[in-house]
Design an enzyme around this catalytic site. Structure first.
Site, PDB file in Angstrom:
ATOM      1  N   GLY A  57       0.511   5.449  -0.315  1.00 28.05           N
ATOM      2  CA  GLY A  57      -0.194   6.710  -0.542  1.00 28.05           C
ATOM      3  C   GLY A  57      -1.681   6.688  -0.251  1.00 28.05           C
ATOM      4  CB  CYS A  73      -0.612   9.110   2.716  1.00 26.20           C
ATOM      5  SG  CYS A  73      -0.264   7.693   3.721  1.00 26.20           S
ATOM      6  NE  ARG A 126       7.271   5.142   7.195  1.00 24.94           N
ATOM      7  CZ  ARG A 126       6.217   5.087   6.381  1.00 24.94           C
ATOM      8  NH1 ARG A 126       5.967   6.090   5.571  1.00 24.94           N
ATOM      9  NH2 ARG A 126       5.410   4.048   6.382  1.00 24.94           N
ATOM     10  N   GLY A 167       0.855  -1.189   0.000  1.00 24.07           N
ATOM     11  CA  GLY A 167       0.000   0.000   0.000  1.00 24.07           C
ATOM     12  C   GLY A 167       0.883   1.228   0.000  1.00 24.07           C
ATOM     13  N   GLY A 199      -3.214   2.805  11.109  1.00 22.93           N
ATOM     14  CA  GLY A 199      -2.818   3.807  12.090  1.00 22.93           C
ATOM     15  C   GLY A 199      -4.041   4.576  12.535  1.00 22.93           C
ATOM     16  CD  GLU A 212       6.981  11.631  -0.058  1.00 21.00           C
ATOM     17  OE1 GLU A 212       6.486  10.502  -0.062  1.00 21.00           O
ATOM     18  OE2 GLU A 212       8.087  11.898  -0.567  1.00 21.00           O
TER      19      GLU A 212
END
Ligand code: XMP
Length: 488
Positions: A311, A316, A415, A309, A374, A425
């Site tokens: 974006g 994100c 990252r 996965g 998350g 990002e």
């Protein structure tokens, strides 16, 4: 006549996401209590196929412990030093177990203040007292801390400790330990052989309060930790990483896009240096999975999962900022096919973009073995950070690891694309406070179980076989609440 560019946009590649699809109802020939939500990642068995994201507003030790106790896994984040990561892993590993091997000890002549500090720092309620020969001579627990500040400051451990220590021999059974603890009304039972400390059993760890907990072979909670793919340069960092390795079961290589030469090479080196298992990610296409499985010299038996996965997480902005992305549903289907073609032992973790419990069954239907979120966990009591109030509503901060706020810490810049300083990002924002994580997990469990019942699938393996269909835009409106007056 060339079709090259026209084919690119009129091609068959539809990048479908959760809301684009629905699972078709299936025949259900089993009762609700027969539904099995369990899943595997390498040799690890999870009663609940749910992971909390490695993010600094989601998973630190408290979340990791609570999610593991309920059958899932909390992946500890990496936006901190190795020292802090080591501390988190230690706390998770000590949290629940039948036998604690790495027991904190103190000398009889040490100050009470030191014992108190150690207990607070290690989050434990007692310390075994050992003499110069390393033989056990007492036990000092929170109950032994004197009442007056003066005594805490000046007191010596041996004057307050319990001297006749009730103990047990190595190899004793859970039942024997319970019997002694019950009869002696003690909370802690040191394991002693010839006077030497061999471990510790605590009453709370013996109680089977959490029968579904995710545990290792010794009964300790499983510990997952996010890691940069960069091999640490200094010998001090390498030593720390080796120490961390002792407590971690699964390392999660944690970058936005893992299909990169440098990251792959760094990971190969890390895998050879460390002994624990590895999940690699994130990736988003069949080609990336095919390459990682067939072309790279990873330590094969310890390459246990792929995280997919790109974006589509709620915080994100990678797709917006770079024009590149592979939303979780699309990416899962892509990678699941490659796994099936080249190595079905590798587990697939669908990461990010889950808005409703109903998104979970969809991820399994396109080949996921476990899911990671998350957003779902960020508003719970167990996520790091304080509760705030906005317009009378309780909220907690939730931020992307690529947000400006997270990246200023300096630990997470690799990252994303290293060296890119200006481009964020991810965003930092608030999510509603939702109470404790057990309630959240129960809701997810029900959504997943009921989805499986409607789909006619008894297990995650059967769930992978259920058919899906694309929903039209009009259909999307109709399958959500509609044509209501609204609140007034
Ligand atoms: P949810 O939808 O649960 O997604 O909020 C969590 C997942 O998103 C990834 N992640 C990010 N991706 N920019 C990104 O493009 C970020 O700042 C960011 N932070 C986290 C990560 O995979 C996580 O599990």
């Amino acid at each position: 006549m060339s079709n090259y560019y026209r084919d690119k946009i009129h091609s068959k590649q539809i990048i479908a996401t959760f809301d684009d699809v629905l699972i078709l109802p299936g025949f259900t020939d089993f009762s609700p209590n027969e539904v099995d939500l369990s899943s595997n990642l390498g040799k690890y068995h999870f009663s609940l196929p749910i992971l909390s994201s490695a993010m600094d507003t989601v998973t630190e030790e408290e979340m990791a412990i609570q999610v593991a106790l309920r059958g899932g896994l909390g992946v500890l984040h990496r936006n901190c030093s190795f020292e802090r990561q080591l501390e988190m892993c230690r706390i998770v590993k000590r949290a629940r177990s039948f036998v604690i091997d790495n027991v904190a000890t103190i000398a009889p002549d040490a100050q009470v203040a030191k014992a108190k500090f150690m207990m607070e720092n290690y989050n434990i309620s007692g310390i075994v007292v050992t003499n110069e020969e390393k033989k056990v001579c007492g036990i000092f627990t929170k109950r032994d801390i004197p009442f007056f500040e003066q005594d805490i400051k000046n007191g010596i451990v041996k004057d307050y400790m319990t001297k006749d220590v009730i103990s047990i021999k190595p190899g004793a059974s859970r039942e024997e330990a319970l019997k002694i603890l019950f009869e002696s009304r003690k909370e802690k039972l040191p394991i002693i052989e010839d006077g030497f400390l061999k471990g510790l059993i605590t009453k709370k760890d013996l109680a089977p309060e959490f029968p579904l907990a995710s545990k290792d072979e010794e009964g300790h909670l499983l510990c997952g930790l996010a890691l940069s793919p960069r091999f640490p340069e200094s010998s001090q960092s390498q030593d720390l990483l080796k120490e961390i390795d002792k407590y971690v079961d699964i390392f999660f290589i944690d970058v936005a896009d893992f299909y990169k030469k440098d990251d792959i090479e760094g990971t190969v080196k890390l895998m050879k240096f460390l002994d624990s298992d590895f999940v690699l990610g994130n990736i988003g296409t069949y080609q990336a999975a095919e390459y990682l499985i067939t072309k790279v010299d990873f330590v094969e038996e310890r390459f246990i999962g792929l995280k997919v996965g790109m974006g589509s997480g709620s915080i994100c902005t990678t797709s917006l900022q770079t024009g590149v992305g592979a939303p979780t549903l699309f990416a899962s289907a892509q990678v699941a096919d490659a796994i099936q073609d080249y190595n079905p032992k590798i587990a697939l973790i669908a990461d990010g973009g889950f808005k409703n419990p109903g998104d979970l069954p969809k991820a399994f239907a396109v080949g996921a073995d476990l899911i990671m979120s998350g957003h779902i966990f960020a508003g719970t009591d167990e996520s790091p950070g304080f509760m705030d109030t906005i317009a009378g509503r309780k909220v907690k901060v939730y931020r992307g690891m690529g947000s400006e706020q997270a990246r200023t810490s300096g630990y997470i810049s690799d990252r994303y694309v290293e060296g890119s300083k200006m481009l964020t990002e991810g965003v930092s924002n608030y999510v509603p406070y939702v109470g404790d994580v057990s309630g959240v997990l129960e809701t997810l469990k029900e959504g997943l179980a009921n989805g499986m019942i409607y789909a006619g699938a008894k297990s995650i393996t059967e769930m992978k076989k259920v058919p899906l269909g694309i929903v039209s835009v009009v259909g999307q409106r109709e399958t959500a609440p509609h044509d209501l007056i609204g609140k007034f």
